[in-house]
Motif scaffolding. Sequence first.
Motif, PDB file in Angstrom:
ATOM      1  N   GLU A 148       3.015   1.831  -5.714  1.00 13.79           N
ATOM      2  CA  GLU A 148       3.448   2.564  -6.967  1.00 13.79           C
ATOM      3  C   GLU A 148       4.380   1.718  -7.894  1.00 13.79           C
ATOM      4  O   GLU A 148       4.420   1.806  -9.155  1.00 13.79           O
ATOM      5  CB  GLU A 148       3.912   3.809  -6.646  1.00 13.79           C
ATOM      6  CG  GLU A 148       3.058   4.639  -5.868  1.00 13.79           C
ATOM      7  CD  GLU A 148       1.413   4.960  -6.381  1.00 13.79           C
ATOM      8  OE1 GLU A 148       1.290   4.500  -7.427  1.00 13.79           O
ATOM      9  OE2 GLU A 148       0.558   5.109  -5.323  1.00 13.79           O
ATOM     10  N   ASN A 149       5.097   0.886  -7.460  1.00 17.87           N
ATOM     11  CA  ASN A 149       6.124   0.171  -8.240  1.00 17.87           C
ATOM     12  C   ASN A 149       6.150  -1.370  -7.707  1.00 17.87           C
ATOM     13  O   ASN A 149       7.102  -1.732  -7.224  1.00 17.87           O
ATOM     14  CB  ASN A 149       7.488   0.558  -8.047  1.00 17.87           C
ATOM     15  CG  ASN A 149       8.399   0.242  -9.070  1.00 17.87           C
ATOM     16  OD1 ASN A 149       8.249  -0.608  -9.714  1.00 17.87           O
ATOM     17  ND2 ASN A 149       9.505   0.916  -9.170  1.00 17.87           N
ATOM     18  N   LEU A 150       5.074  -2.356  -8.376  1.00 14.42           N
ATOM     19  CA  LEU A 150       4.918  -3.390  -7.874  1.00 14.42           C
ATOM     20  C   LEU A 150       5.953  -4.422  -8.320  1.00 14.42           C
ATOM     21  O   LEU A 150       6.110  -5.418  -7.659  1.00 14.42           O
ATOM     22  CB  LEU A 150       3.481  -4.025  -8.414  1.00 14.42           C
ATOM     23  CG  LEU A 150       2.184  -3.204  -7.720  1.00 14.42           C
ATOM     24  CD1 LEU A 150       0.798  -4.180  -8.375  1.00 14.42           C
ATOM     25  CD2 LEU A 150       2.242  -3.781  -6.130  1.00 14.42           C
ATOM     26  N   ASP A 151       6.504  -4.149  -9.497  1.00 15.95           N
ATOM     27  CA  ASP A 151       7.485  -5.087 -10.224  1.00 15.95           C
ATOM     28  C   ASP A 151       8.682  -5.117  -9.048  1.00 15.95           C
ATOM     29  O   ASP A 151       9.300  -6.185  -8.836  1.00 15.95           O
ATOM     30  CB  ASP A 151       7.924  -4.590 -11.514  1.00 15.95           C
ATOM     31  CG  ASP A 151       6.800  -4.600 -12.381  1.00 15.95           C
ATOM     32  OD1 ASP A 151       5.889  -5.823 -12.045  1.00 15.95           O
ATOM     33  OD2 ASP A 151       6.906  -4.227 -13.382  1.00 15.95           O
ATOM     34  N   TRP A 184      -5.273   0.112  -3.484  1.00 17.54           N
ATOM     35  CA  TRP A 184      -4.394  -0.151  -4.709  1.00 17.54           C
ATOM     36  C   TRP A 184      -4.615  -1.640  -5.506  1.00 17.54           C
ATOM     37  O   TRP A 184      -4.001  -2.193  -5.938  1.00 17.54           O
ATOM     38  CB  TRP A 184      -2.829  -0.178  -4.125  1.00 17.54           C
ATOM     39  CG  TRP A 184      -2.412   1.301  -3.864  1.00 17.54           C
ATOM     40  CD1 TRP A 184      -1.744   2.042  -4.800  1.00 17.54           C
ATOM     41  CD2 TRP A 184      -2.655   2.031  -2.674  1.00 17.54           C
ATOM     42  NE1 TRP A 184      -1.563   3.349  -4.614  1.00 17.54           N
ATOM     43  CE2 TRP A 184      -2.114   3.293  -3.030  1.00 17.54           C
ATOM     44  CE3 TRP A 184      -3.029   1.670  -1.474  1.00 17.54           C
ATOM     45  CZ2 TRP A 184      -2.066   4.212  -1.847  1.00 17.54           C
ATOM     46  CZ3 TRP A 184      -3.146   2.434  -0.598  1.00 17.54           C
ATOM     47  CH2 TRP A 184      -2.556   3.763  -0.557  1.00 17.54           C
ATOM     48  N   ARG A 185      -5.779  -2.086  -5.010  1.00 15.91           N
ATOM     49  CA  ARG A 185      -6.182  -3.514  -5.882  1.00 15.91           C
ATOM     50  C   ARG A 185      -6.717  -2.944  -7.188  1.00 15.91           C
ATOM     51  O   ARG A 185      -7.515  -2.161  -7.182  1.00 15.91           O
ATOM     52  CB  ARG A 185      -7.340  -4.064  -4.951  1.00 15.91           C
ATOM     53  CG  ARG A 185      -6.865  -4.623  -3.635  1.00 15.91           C
ATOM     54  CD  ARG A 185      -8.100  -5.245  -2.726  1.00 15.91           C
ATOM     55  NE  ARG A 185      -9.027  -4.001  -2.757  1.00 15.91           N
ATOM     56  CZ  ARG A 185     -10.100  -4.155  -2.439  1.00 15.91           C
ATOM     57  NH1 ARG A 185     -10.593  -5.480  -1.865  1.00 15.91           N
ATOM     58  NH2 ARG A 185     -10.960  -3.341  -2.200  1.00 15.91           N
ATOM     59  N   LYS A 192       2.361 -13.923  -7.801  1.00  4.54           N
ATOM     60  CA  LYS A 192       1.769 -12.491  -8.129  1.00  4.54           C
ATOM     61  C   LYS A 192       1.579 -11.644  -7.059  1.00  4.54           C
ATOM     62  O   LYS A 192       1.047 -12.262  -5.999  1.00  4.54           O
ATOM     63  CB  LYS A 192       0.468 -12.352  -9.072  1.00  4.54           C
ATOM     64  CG  LYS A 192       0.185 -10.873  -9.523  1.00  4.54           C
ATOM     65  CD  LYS A 192       1.051 -10.814 -10.880  1.00  4.54           C
ATOM     66  CE  LYS A 192       0.575  -9.456 -11.070  1.00  4.54           C
ATOM     67  NZ  LYS A 192       1.647  -8.934 -12.110  1.00  4.54           N
ATOM     68  N   VAL A 193       2.123 -10.566  -6.766  1.00  7.12           N
ATOM     69  CA  VAL A 193       1.922  -9.622  -5.905  1.00  7.12           C
ATOM     70  C   VAL A 193       0.927  -8.525  -6.501  1.00  7.12           C
ATOM     71  O   VAL A 193       1.407  -7.813  -7.420  1.00  7.12           O
ATOM     72  CB  VAL A 193       3.135  -8.669  -5.567  1.00  7.12           C
ATOM     73  CG1 VAL A 193       3.160  -7.659  -4.517  1.00  7.12           C
ATOM     74  CG2 VAL A 193       4.208  -9.823  -5.048  1.00  7.12           C
ATOM     75  N   VAL A 233       0.765  -1.185   0.011  1.00  7.27           N
ATOM     76  CA  VAL A 233      -0.072   0.108  -0.002  1.00  7.27           C
ATOM     77  C   VAL A 233       1.044   1.219   0.293  1.00  7.27           C
ATOM     78  O   VAL A 233       2.044   1.246   0.337  1.00  7.27           O
ATOM     79  CB  VAL A 233      -0.920   0.056   1.110  1.00  7.27           C
ATOM     80  CG1 VAL A 233      -1.946  -1.023   0.995  1.00  7.27           C
ATOM     81  CG2 VAL A 233      -0.062  -0.116   2.491  1.00  7.27           C
ATOM     82  N   GLY A 234       0.387   2.420  -0.322  1.00  8.92           N
ATOM     83  CA  GLY A 234       1.057   3.520  -0.311  1.00  8.92           C
ATOM     84  C   GLY A 234       2.253   3.479  -1.475  1.00  8.92           C
ATOM     85  O   GLY A 234       2.169   3.048  -2.630  1.00  8.92           O
TER      86      GLY A 234
END
Length: 167
Positions: free
Chosen positions: A93-96, A145-146, A119-120, A88-89
């Motif tokens: 913004e940069n899941l990879d 952020w889902r 997967k995240v 979160v937060g």
Amino acid sequence: MRILVAYGTKRGGTRGLAEMIAQDITNAGLEADIREARRVKSLAGYDAAIIGGSAYMFRWHRDVVRLVKKHATELRSIPTWLFCSGPVGAGAENLDEYEKLAPKHMLAAATDLNARGTKVFGGRLEPNARGFIAAKMAKNSAGDWRDPQLVDKWVHDVVASLGVSHS
Ligand SMILES: Cc1cc2nc3c(=O)[nH]c(=O)nc-3n(C[C@H](O)[C@H](O)[C@H](O)COP(=O)(O)O)c2cc1C
């Protein structure tokens, strides 16, 4: 084809992701059986499994940890995917980048089960989250952020990987 979608959640956000996943599977013409991980007693009758839990302090939800341990033999014999929710937060913004911080239990289970993928997904933290640390975090990082589009895309790939044709 019948697919188990099992989830472990503390505050309900991961259940929402599981529901999106199950809906996408149904839309693709396959059967999804959505269950709380702690209520899964048997894997009989499932042709594939998608198992996901929330991450707290870099740990995967204990119900999913238990599920993948208890049913490891059956899960090894069917296509299996694992996921977690999630940052979160700023982290969301940069899941990879965040993949590296995925719960170790999930990554270890993926290896152990020879899972087809992990997967995240971004998570959710509500502004009124209860609990000392959660409430503190929520002051700066409350939000959702889902990402349904990311879920759609991932499930699309999962279904393609299953290689089933449906009308
Ligand atoms: C105290 C606390 C610790 C958290 N630790 C992590 C973490 O280590 N990794 C992560 O990706 N997300 C972490 N999160 C975010 C949660 O995983 C996110 O809010 C998730 O969507 C919660 O899922 P749930 O609603 O199903 O319980 C944390 C959240 C809280 C409140």
